[in-house]
Scaffold this motif. Structure first.
Motif, PDB file in Angstrom:
ATOM      1  N   GLN A   1       7.606   0.818   8.280  1.00 42.53           N
ATOM      2  CA  GLN A   1       6.895   0.101   7.205  1.00 42.53           C
ATOM      3  C   GLN A   1       7.825  -0.359   6.087  1.00 42.53           C
ATOM      4  O   GLN A   1       7.485  -1.268   5.344  1.00 42.53           O
ATOM      5  N   GLU A   2       8.969   0.282   5.961  1.00 45.28           N
ATOM      6  CA  GLU A   2       9.838   0.029   4.810  1.00 45.28           C
ATOM      7  C   GLU A   2      10.828  -1.118   5.022  1.00 45.28           C
ATOM      8  O   GLU A   2      11.578  -1.466   4.121  1.00 45.28           O
TER       9      GLU A   2
ATOM     10  N   ASP B   1       9.928  -1.879  -2.807  1.00 41.94           N
ATOM     11  CA  ASP B   1       8.809  -1.192  -3.473  1.00 41.94           C
ATOM     12  C   ASP B   1       8.328   0.020  -2.685  1.00 41.94           C
ATOM     13  O   ASP B   1       7.526   0.813  -3.164  1.00 41.94           O
ATOM     14  N   LYS B   2       8.825   0.175  -1.461  1.00 39.81           N
ATOM     15  CA  LYS B   2       8.464   1.348  -0.659  1.00 39.81           C
ATOM     16  C   LYS B   2       9.631   2.342  -0.585  1.00 39.81           C
ATOM     17  O   LYS B   2       9.590   3.302   0.188  1.00 39.81           O
TER      18      LYS B   2
ATOM     19  N   THR C   1      12.935   4.574  -2.703  1.00 43.11           N
ATOM     20  CA  THR C   1      13.256   5.197  -3.991  1.00 43.11           C
ATOM     21  C   THR C   1      14.583   4.705  -4.556  1.00 43.11           C
ATOM     22  O   THR C   1      14.926   5.022  -5.693  1.00 43.11           O
TER      23      THR C   1
ATOM     24  N   LYS D   1      12.494   6.845   1.683  1.00 43.07           N
ATOM     25  CA  LYS D   1      11.189   6.187   1.500  1.00 43.07           C
ATOM     26  C   LYS D   1      10.320   6.959   0.514  1.00 43.07           C
ATOM     27  O   LYS D   1      10.476   8.169   0.341  1.00 43.07           O
ATOM     28  N   ILE D   2       9.432   6.216  -0.137  1.00 39.48           N
ATOM     29  CA  ILE D   2       8.494   6.862  -1.045  1.00 39.48           C
ATOM     30  C   ILE D   2       7.439   7.556  -0.182  1.00 39.48           C
ATOM     31  O   ILE D   2       6.776   6.921   0.632  1.00 39.48           O
ATOM     32  N   LYS D   3       7.365   8.858  -0.334  1.00 41.58           N
ATOM     33  CA  LYS D   3       6.425   9.606   0.507  1.00 41.58           C
ATOM     34  C   LYS D   3       5.078   9.685  -0.205  1.00 41.58           C
ATOM     35  O   LYS D   3       5.016  10.045  -1.370  1.00 41.58           O
ATOM     36  N   GLY D   4       4.034   9.273   0.536  1.00 40.88           N
ATOM     37  CA  GLY D   4       2.732   9.210  -0.130  1.00 40.88           C
ATOM     38  C   GLY D   4       1.725  10.167   0.446  1.00 40.88           C
ATOM     39  O   GLY D   4       1.857  10.719   1.485  1.00 40.88           O
TER      40      GLY D   4
END
Ligand SMILES: *Cc1c(COP(=O)(O)O)cnc(C)c1O
Length: 402
Positions: free
Chosen positions: A292-293, A317-318, A320, A399-402
């Motif tokens: 996705q990134e 934006d996805k 860090t 990656k930004i982990k959500g």
């Protein structure tokens, strides 16, 4: 975390055991033998191999005429000269390219006008070309970015409407077809580069192709000092067999027989080169589709592409961190990543000519987000898998982990 998962840049083991460059040549015994044979022959330059080479390039590209030259930059210079580009003219050129594409315009004292790229295909955007046309526009230099052909139908239409000459910078795209036609036979003038990172190599080398006899004659004249040996074209009396005439100020852009012969041998392998590059691209596309990134270059249906560069585009934006951190982390994993390209007008030389940042926003944004990963003929499946693993490892970490 065990040492395999830990990023190499943080002290873990690199994913790739040895360094995998982003691109490199493939030279086999046949190539070597052919060059050694030239060394034993009477001709080191201006011998029989140049004619052979030019014929071979005509066969591959379907072009009527080809002249081989010292490198891709010389090919661009000759293309601009043959197109009659001169002081006061404007030439529209892609902003996302190697500096040589624009420098050739400056060699002719004309003005480069940078067009923006399409956000998805990363090739020059016909809409942007349209918005940059003035009464001074003389030609367009369109770069087949990464090997994918530019939107030739749309661009040719613009050229017809405004009476412009189309120069296709196909340094990346030998072996690519557009609507079934090989690159090299479609634009008014097409140029190729045979630098070692390109699909086939002569060490250094280039070529210009055209279907236009008048352009071909001018290319030849400019390539060889402006000298003609065509008796029918002499201005003064033909004085004898030694006689020749210089008619304009040209250059020496001859390619030596050593290089012509190496390239002749390389071109015989081009079907294999194309096939392998396509296989590697397929492996990458499949692997990166689900991440996705990142995104990749969107393909256009008309271009049957022999890819020169494989580039991943970060969705910042996805993530860090910025491109710099990801780039450094990939290098530490022993992947020879690179960036193609810095928008041409970012360079201080162009800034000093008065070009300001902001003129091609799509190219500028892409520049912040792009990383070239490895793609070359001799990559083993294991190398490709390792590069994929390395990319996944680094992206997963940042990656930004959500
Ligand atoms: C490599 C390249 C050139 C220049 O070719 P050389 O053979 O290195 O002079 C020009 N345009 C593009 C897009 C290139 O990638």
């Amino acid at each position: 975390m065990d040492l395999v998962d830990k990023l190499a840049i943080l002290g873990g083991n690199p994913t790739c055991e040895k360094f995998i460059p982003y691109g490199t040549q493939f030279i086999d015994d046949e190539d070597i033998k052919s060059v050694v044979n030239v060394l034993k022959s009477p001709f080191l330059t201006a011998g029989p191999s140049i004619e052979q080479l030019q014929k071979k390039i005509c066969n591959i590209t379907n072009a009527k005429y080809c002249i081989a030259v010292t490198n891709g930059t010389a090919a661009l210079h000759l293309a601009c000269l043959a197109a009659g580009i001169k002081e006061g003219d404007e030439v529209i050129v892609s902003s996302m390219t190697f500096v040589a594409s624009a420098n050739a315009i400056l060699y002719c004292r004309a003005t480069p006008v940078f067009a923006d790229i399409d956000n998805k295909t990363w090739n020059i955007d016909p809409k942007s070309i349209n918005s940059k046309i003035t009464s001074k526009t003389k030609a367009i230099i369109a770069v087949d970015f990464g090997g994918q052909a530019v939107a030739l139908n749309e661009i040719k239409e613009i050229c017809v409407k405004h009476n412009l000459i189309l120069i296709e910078d196909a340094a990346h795209s030998i072996g690519t077809k557009y609507d079934g036609q090989p690159v090299g036979s479609i634009a008014d003038i097409t140029i190729f580069s045979f630098h070692p990172v390109k699909t086939v190599t002569a060490g250094e080398g280039g070529a210009v192709t055209t279907n236009n006899k008048e352009i071909y004659k001018r290319l030849n004249l400019f390539k060889y000092h402006g000298i003609t040996r065509d008796k029918n074209g002499y201005i003064n009396k033909d004085e004898g067999d030694w006689y020749y005439e210089q008619h304009l100020l040209g250059f020496n852009y001859r390619l030596s027989d050593l290089q012509c012969t190496l390239l002749n041998s390389q071109l015989d392998k081009i079907p294999n080169f194309i096939k392998r590059r396509k296989e590697i691209v397929k492996m990458y596309d499949k692997a990166f589709n689900s991440i996705q990134e990142i995104s990749t270059q969107q393909v256009i249906y008309n271009s049957d592409t022999c890819r020169h560069l494989y580039i991943i585009r970060l969705k910042l934006d996805k993530l860090t961190v910025s491109r710099k951190e990801i780039f450094d982390a990939l290098r530490a994993e022993n992947i020879g990543v690179n960036v193609h390209y810095i928008p041409v007008y970012y360079h201080p030389y162009y800034k000093n000519l008065g070009y300001e940042r902001g003129i091609c926003p799509n190219a500028e944004k892409l520049y912040q987000e792009m990383i070239t990963i490895s793609l070359f003929y001799n990559m083993k499946d294991k190398d490709v898998e390792d590069v994929i693993k390395g990319v996944k490892k680094v992206i997963n970490y940042y990656k930004i982990k959500g």
